[in-house]
Design a protein around this motif. Structure first.
Motif, short mmCIF file in Angstrom:
data_model
loop_
_atom_site.label_atom_id
_atom_site.label_comp_id
_atom_site.label_asym_id
_atom_site.label_seq_id
_atom_site.Cartn_x
_atom_site.Cartn_y
_atom_site.Cartn_z
N GLY A 129 0.83 -1.19 0.00
CA GLY A 129 0.00 0.00 0.00
C GLY A 129 0.87 1.25 0.00
N LEU A 130 0.25 2.40 -0.21
CA LEU A 130 1.01 3.63 -0.26
C LEU A 130 1.59 3.97 1.11
CD1 LEU A 130 1.93 6.05 -1.91
CD2 LEU A 130 -0.20 7.19 -1.30
N GLY A 131 0.82 3.81 2.16
CA GLY A 131 1.31 4.12 3.50
C GLY A 131 2.44 3.20 3.92
N GLY A 132 2.31 1.93 3.58
CA GLY A 132 3.37 0.98 3.92
C GLY A 132 4.66 1.26 3.19
N ILE A 133 4.54 1.68 1.94
CA ILE A 133 5.73 2.01 1.16
C ILE A 133 6.39 3.26 1.74
CG2 ILE A 133 6.52 2.83 -1.10
CD1 ILE A 133 4.49 0.90 -2.34
N LEU A 134 5.59 4.26 2.15
CA LEU A 134 6.16 5.46 2.75
C LEU A 134 6.85 5.16 4.08
CD1 LEU A 134 3.39 8.10 2.00
CD2 LEU A 134 5.64 7.90 0.95
N VAL A 135 6.21 4.35 4.92
CA VAL A 135 6.82 3.99 6.21
C VAL A 135 8.08 3.17 6.00
CG1 VAL A 135 6.46 2.65 8.31
CG2 VAL A 135 4.68 4.18 7.52
N ALA A 136 8.02 2.22 5.08
CA ALA A 136 9.20 1.40 4.81
C ALA A 136 10.35 2.25 4.25
CB ALA A 136 8.85 0.28 3.83
N SER A 137 10.02 3.22 3.41
CA SER A 137 11.09 4.06 2.87
C SER A 137 11.69 4.95 3.95
CB SER A 137 10.57 4.91 1.70
OG SER A 137 9.64 5.86 2.18
N LEU A 138 10.89 5.39 4.91
CA LEU A 138 11.45 6.17 6.02
C LEU A 138 12.33 5.31 6.91
CD1 LEU A 138 8.58 8.54 7.18
CD2 LEU A 138 10.74 9.17 6.16
N LEU A 139 11.92 4.07 7.14
CA LEU A 139 12.71 3.21 8.02
C LEU A 139 14.05 2.82 7.42
CD1 LEU A 139 9.96 0.86 9.47
CD2 LEU A 139 11.14 2.72 10.62
N VAL A 140 14.08 2.60 6.12
CA VAL A 140 15.32 2.15 5.49
C VAL A 140 16.08 3.27 4.79
CG1 VAL A 140 14.49 -0.20 5.21
CG2 VAL A 140 14.19 1.44 3.36
N SER A 141 15.61 4.51 4.90
CA SER A 141 16.26 5.61 4.18
C SER A 141 17.72 5.83 4.59
CB SER A 141 15.47 6.90 4.31
OG SER A 141 15.50 7.39 5.62
N PRO A 142 18.11 5.70 5.86
CA PRO A 142 19.54 5.85 6.13
C PRO A 142 20.40 4.78 5.45
CG PRO A 142 18.31 6.15 8.15
CD PRO A 142 17.35 5.67 7.12
#
Length: 121
Positions: A86-99
């Motif tokens: 989903g869009l929210g899951g992709i946004l949260v996952a991208s924030l978690l793995v962004s570093p």
């Protein structure tokens, strides 16, 4: 675009984002330097610094993954990813793995710059 130029542009934007986040935290009159607020500031500054390279890394990864597939197969895989996360899951996952992905983008970019420099020599 030249990789060195791209690296400098991204690095400048990342430093500006991280600096603006620190400025906004310190501009808040209710900011007290306790462990909770300083920790949240460090996390948000880290996300602000690595979000642009993370997005660039994800785009490069998607181009590599979907580039060799037919349009129908790429669409089916994209829909499957969208339905699962989903869009929210992709946004949260991208924030978690962004570093992590941001560091990977910096390492790949520097490696490409050094390999181009070695080819010229």
């Amino acid at each position: 675009m030249n990789k060195i130029k791209q690296l400098w542009i991204v690095l400048t934007i990342c430093i500006a984002l991280a600096g603006s986040v620190v400025f906004l935290y310190l501009l808040d009159p209710t900011f007290l330097p306790d462990a909770y607020r300083v920790t949240s500031m460090v996390i948000v500054v880290t996300w602000a610094f690595f979000i642009i390279p993370s997005i660039l890394f994800d785009v490069q990864l998607a181009i590599k993954y979907f580039g060799g597939k037919s349009p129908e197969h790429a669409f089916r895989d994209g829909v499957r990813i969208g339905v699962i996360f989903g869009l929210g899951g992709i946004l949260v996952a991208s924030l978690l793995v962004s570093p992590v992905t941001g560091i990977l983008w910096y390492m790949d970019t520097v490696k490409e710059i050094l390999s181009q420099k070695n080819k010229k020599d």
